[in-house]
Design an enzyme around this catalytic site. Structure first.
Site, mmCIF file in Angstrom:
data_model
loop_
_atom_site.group_PDB
_atom_site.id
_atom_site.type_symbol
_atom_site.label_atom_id
_atom_site.label_comp_id
_atom_site.label_asym_id
_atom_site.label_seq_id
_atom_site.Cartn_x
_atom_site.Cartn_y
_atom_site.Cartn_z
ATOM 1 C CG HIS A 46 -2.074 -1.157 1.313
ATOM 2 N ND1 HIS A 46 -2.986 -0.895 1.999
ATOM 3 C CD2 HIS A 46 -2.271 -2.274 0.459
ATOM 4 C CE1 HIS A 46 -3.839 -1.930 1.843
ATOM 5 N NE2 HIS A 46 -3.353 -2.677 0.935
ATOM 6 C CD GLU A 48 -2.048 4.268 3.441
ATOM 7 O OE1 GLU A 48 -1.650 3.544 2.316
ATOM 8 O OE2 GLU A 48 -2.940 4.018 3.701
#
Length: 154
Positions: A46, A48
Site C-alpha cells: 500500500h 503508506e
C-alpha cells in the site's frame, strides 16, 4: 497532500488503485509511496507502507517520530498498525474509505486507548480531489469490464 495526489495519479496510470502517500519532516518530503500491490505481487504494498519503508531507508531508522504522513485515502488497519509502530506523529488523509477505513470510517484504531502509541489525525484534506481520482479509476474499470463482457457475448 498535492505530492501524495500526484503519486496516486501515477499509481492509477499503472493500473493500481490510485493512492499516494508522502512522509514529511519540517516541510521536506522524506518518504514517498504509491499503491503497488498488483505490480509488486505484494498485498502489503500500500502507498503508506511503501512511504514508511522509503522514509525509514532515507532516515536510517524504522522509528519515524515527528513526521507527518499525508495520504490520499483513509488508511486501512494494516497501514494504521505500521504507522503506529513507526511512531509517526501525525496522519492527514484525503478521502474517507467507508469499506476498510481504520481512521474513523469503519473503526478508528488511532483512538484505541489500549495501544501504546497515538498519532494526531486529520481527515478530509483535499477530499474532493482525492475522491474524484478514485471514483474515476473505478468508473473506468467498470466500463472496461462491461466492454470485455460485451466482446465475449458477441
Amino acid at each position: 497532500m498535492q505530492a501524495a495526489l500526484e503519486l496516486a495519479q501515477t499509481a492509477g496510470e499503472h493500473g493500481e488503485v490510485p493512492v499516494g502517500a508522502v512522509l514529511v519532516r519540517e516541510g521536506v518530503i522524506v518518504g514517498r509511496g504509491a499503491n503497488a500491490p498488483v505490480s509488486l505481487h505484494d498485498p502489503t504494498a500500500h502507498a503508506e507502507i511503501l512511504a514508511l519503508r522509503d522514509a525509514g531507508k532515507n532516515l536510517g531508522n524504522y522509528r519515524l517520530p515527528g513526521l507527518t504522513l499525508y495520504v490520499t485515502l483513509e488508511p486501512c488497519a494494516m497501514c494504521v498498525g505500521a504507522i503506529l509502530h513507526a511512531r509517526v506523529a501525525r496522519v492527514v488523509f484525503g478521502a474517507a474509505d467507508p469499506k476498510t477505513g481504520a481512521a474513523g470510517s469503519v473503526l478508528n484504531l488511532f483512538a484505541e486507548p489500549r495501544l501504546n502509541h497515538h498519532a494526531l489525525l486529520q481527515g478530509g484534506v483535499m477530499a474532493e480531489s482525492c475522491g474524484a481520482l478514485l471514483s474515476a479509476f473505478f468508473a473506468q474499470r467498470r466500463q472496461q469490464r462491461k466492454t470485455e463482457e460485451g466482446e465475449k457475448t458477441a
